[in-house]
Design a protein around this motif. Structure first.
Motif, short mmCIF file in Angstrom:
data_model
loop_
_atom_site.label_atom_id
_atom_site.label_comp_id
_atom_site.label_asym_id
_atom_site.label_seq_id
_atom_site.Cartn_x
_atom_site.Cartn_y
_atom_site.Cartn_z
N ALA A 232 0.85 -1.21 0.00
CA ALA A 232 0.00 0.00 0.00
C ALA A 232 0.88 1.25 0.00
N LYS A 233 1.91 1.26 0.84
CA LYS A 233 2.81 2.42 0.91
C LYS A 233 3.58 2.57 -0.40
N ALA A 234 4.01 1.43 -0.98
CA ALA A 234 4.75 1.50 -2.25
C ALA A 234 3.89 2.15 -3.33
N LYS A 235 2.60 1.77 -3.37
CA LYS A 235 1.70 2.35 -4.38
C LYS A 235 1.52 3.85 -4.13
N GLU A 236 1.37 4.19 -2.85
CA GLU A 236 1.20 5.61 -2.49
C GLU A 236 2.40 6.44 -2.98
N LEU A 237 3.59 5.83 -2.95
CA LEU A 237 4.80 6.57 -3.31
C LEU A 237 5.13 6.50 -4.80
N GLY A 238 4.37 5.71 -5.56
CA GLY A 238 4.61 5.72 -7.01
C GLY A 238 4.73 4.38 -7.70
N ALA A 239 4.71 3.27 -6.94
CA ALA A 239 4.80 1.95 -7.60
C ALA A 239 3.56 1.74 -8.46
N THR A 240 3.75 1.21 -9.68
CA THR A 240 2.60 0.94 -10.55
C THR A 240 2.15 -0.51 -10.41
N ASP A 241 3.07 -1.41 -10.05
CA ASP A 241 2.75 -2.83 -9.87
C ASP A 241 3.44 -3.30 -8.60
N CYS A 242 2.82 -4.23 -7.88
CA CYS A 242 3.46 -4.83 -6.71
C CYS A 242 3.47 -6.33 -6.88
N VAL A 243 4.62 -6.95 -6.65
CA VAL A 243 4.76 -8.38 -6.89
C VAL A 243 5.34 -9.05 -5.64
N ASN A 244 4.70 -10.16 -5.23
CA ASN A 244 5.21 -10.94 -4.11
C ASN A 244 5.81 -12.25 -4.67
N PRO A 245 7.14 -12.42 -4.57
CA PRO A 245 7.75 -13.63 -5.13
C PRO A 245 7.13 -14.92 -4.57
N LYS A 246 6.53 -14.83 -3.37
CA LYS A 246 5.93 -16.04 -2.76
C LYS A 246 4.68 -16.50 -3.52
N ASP A 247 4.11 -15.61 -4.34
CA ASP A 247 2.91 -15.99 -5.09
C ASP A 247 3.24 -16.79 -6.35
N PHE A 248 4.52 -17.02 -6.62
CA PHE A 248 4.92 -17.71 -7.86
C PHE A 248 5.83 -18.89 -7.55
N THR A 249 5.78 -19.88 -8.41
CA THR A 249 6.72 -21.00 -8.24
C THR A 249 7.98 -20.75 -9.04
N LYS A 250 7.86 -19.99 -10.15
CA LYS A 250 9.05 -19.72 -10.96
C LYS A 250 9.85 -18.56 -10.36
N PRO A 251 11.13 -18.46 -10.73
CA PRO A 251 11.95 -17.37 -10.18
C PRO A 251 11.39 -16.00 -10.55
N ILE A 252 11.56 -15.06 -9.65
CA ILE A 252 10.98 -13.72 -9.81
C ILE A 252 11.50 -13.03 -11.07
N GLU A 254 11.96 -14.37 -13.89
CA GLU A 254 11.15 -14.84 -15.03
C GLU A 254 9.77 -14.16 -15.02
N VAL A 255 9.26 -13.94 -13.82
CA VAL A 255 7.97 -13.24 -13.68
C VAL A 255 8.11 -11.82 -14.25
N LEU A 256 9.20 -11.14 -13.88
CA LEU A 256 9.40 -9.77 -14.36
C LEU A 256 9.65 -9.73 -15.86
N ALA A 257 10.34 -10.75 -16.39
CA ALA A 257 10.59 -10.81 -17.84
C ALA A 257 9.25 -10.93 -18.57
N GLU A 258 8.36 -11.76 -18.03
CA GLU A 258 7.04 -11.91 -18.68
C GLU A 258 6.23 -10.62 -18.60
N MET A 259 6.37 -9.92 -17.48
CA MET A 259 5.60 -8.68 -17.31
C MET A 259 6.09 -7.57 -18.25
N THR A 260 7.38 -7.61 -18.59
CA THR A 260 7.97 -6.47 -19.30
C THR A 260 8.43 -6.78 -20.72
#
Ligand code: APR
Ligand code: ZN
Ligand code: ZN
Length: 376
Positions: A232-252, A254-260
């Motif tokens: 919540a604080k990250a979004k307030e300060l300007g983050a557009t996306d928030c990602v929790n590595p625990k929500d994924f089985t693949k390495p983070i 790879e998640v960021l590569a797919e997002m971008t």
């Protein structure tokens, strides 16, 4: 002042041994010697680095010690030969000095200094004695500035005079956490408008990186943390996306590569772990990406990494206190704060009396605080 030239008895939070809570004690603080300044600390924040001290993670920090390095106060007295500050001036003690004479200080592209703690432990003053005693025992300084003491002594080149209008209970954050993160984005990475950024770790440092990326005009800022309460604080300060590595089985990465598509333009590590440092490196564009290490990995750590991560052109950079030449820049950062160019107050989650310093550390360890400000 009436106290000038005399020993001052006051409160300080003393760490007697590694792994033990701090104990708020009455200490004696000797007057400043030549080229030293004695400062009455009004407010000091708690940074993760202070917790590393308490846990005994820094082999060159000797106990007993008075930690603290994110403080603000008022000059009480000065030793012989001090010209840049005088009693009554508002100041911020500097965790990275600027001697003004060494090859790094003379290089406009560097904020390093041979008087930094990377060269000597800074647990004693330059004459190898301490200005602190408690219960008849010598107590060590930390980074020369020991801001968990109501009065503390430091070399003149480890203190900066700031605007008299500055609220000390707020601008104390400009001594370490905020400039480290904000500067990592704007000075070290030099984030370009319209770019994509990923920030690993959303403590005081990482959230300041988010603020820096936003100020630099990044169009996408992906905040990464295993504690979703930080989002919540990250979004307030300007983050557009928030990602929790625990929500994924693949390495983070790879998640960021797919997002971008091609990885982010800039990635920042603000945790201080070996594995997240490699994940941050692998998350930026393989050809043009810049990864900045803002977190402090335990000294002596060895990181095995695949050299192919760098072969295609990526840049891997470190930053110390965000690349700012501290004596020159801290007063300007304070002016920027007063002109509302950024709002570092948003990082302050708790304000506590110094007597509750251990509660401040418990909040930090439980992931419940960003910055706790302690008041004397
Ligand atoms: N992946 C993602 N986030 C993590 C992970 C992980 N594996 N492990 C920890 N974190 C998050 C924590 O949940 C926390 O929000 O990293 C954040 C770190 O924040 P703090 O502990 O508050 O630290 P901070 O004061 O911001 O300092 C960060 O910079 O100055 C150095 O020594 C300091 O290395 C530390 C770093
Ligand atoms: Zn220097
Ligand atoms: Zn710090």
């Amino acid at each position: 002042m009436a106290t000038s030239g005399k020993v001052i008895r006051c409160r300080a939070a003393v760490a007697w041994a590694p792994g033990k809570p701090l104990s708020v004690e009455e200490v004696e603080v000797a007057p400043p010697k030549a080229r030293e300044v004695r400062v009455k600390i009004v407010a000091t924040a708690i940074c993760r680095t202070d917790d590393h001290v308490l846990q005994g993670h820094f082999p060159n920090v000797e106990f007993p010690v008075i930690p603290g390095h994110e403080g603000a106060g008022i000059v009480e007295s000065t030793g012989e030969g001090v010209t840049s500050v005088k009693p009554g001036d508002k100041v911020i003690p500097l965790c990275l000095p600027q001697c003004g004479e060494c090859c790094f200080c003379l290089n406009p592209d560097s904020n390093y200094c041979t008087k930094s703690h990377f060269y000597e432990s800074q647990t004693l003053m330059l004459d190898k004695t301490s200005r602190f005693t408690c219960k008849g025992k010598q107590v060590h300084h930390f980074l020369w500035i020991s801001t968990f003491a109501e009065y503390t002594v430091m070399p003149e080149y480890a203190v900066a005079k700031i605007d008299a209008a500055a609220p000390l209970d707020k601008v104390c954050l400009l001594g370490c956490g905020f400039p480290t993160g904000y500067g990592a984005a704007i000075n070290t990475a030099k984030v370009k408008p319209g770019s994509t950024c990923a920030v690993f770790g959303l403590g005081g440092v990482g959230l300041s990186v988010v603020m820096g990326c936003k100020a630099a005009g990044a169009s996408r800022i992906i905040a990464v943390d295993i504690n979703k309460d930080k989002f919540a604080k990250a979004k307030e300060l300007g983050a557009t996306d928030c990602v929790n590595p625990k929500d994924f089985t693949k390495p983070i990465q790879e998640v960021l590569a797919e997002m971008t598509g091609c990885g982010v333009d800039y990635s920042f590590e603000a945790i201080g772990h070996k594995d997240t440092l490699i994940a941050a490196l692998a998350s930026c564009n393989i050809s043009t990406g810049v990864c900045v290490m803002a977190g402090e990995v335990a000294s002596g750590s060895v990181i095995p990494f695949d050299p192919l991560l760098l072969l295609c052109g990526r840049t891997w950079r470190g930053t110390v206190v965000g690349g700012w030449k501290m004596r020159d820049s801290v007063p300007k950062l304070v002016s920027g704060y007063l002109e509302k160019k950024f709002n570092s107050d948003l990082l302050i989650t708790h304000t506590l009396p110094i007597a509750e310093v251990n509660k401040g550390f418990e909040l930090l360890r439980a992931g419940k605080s960003i910055r706790s400000v302690l008041l004397f």
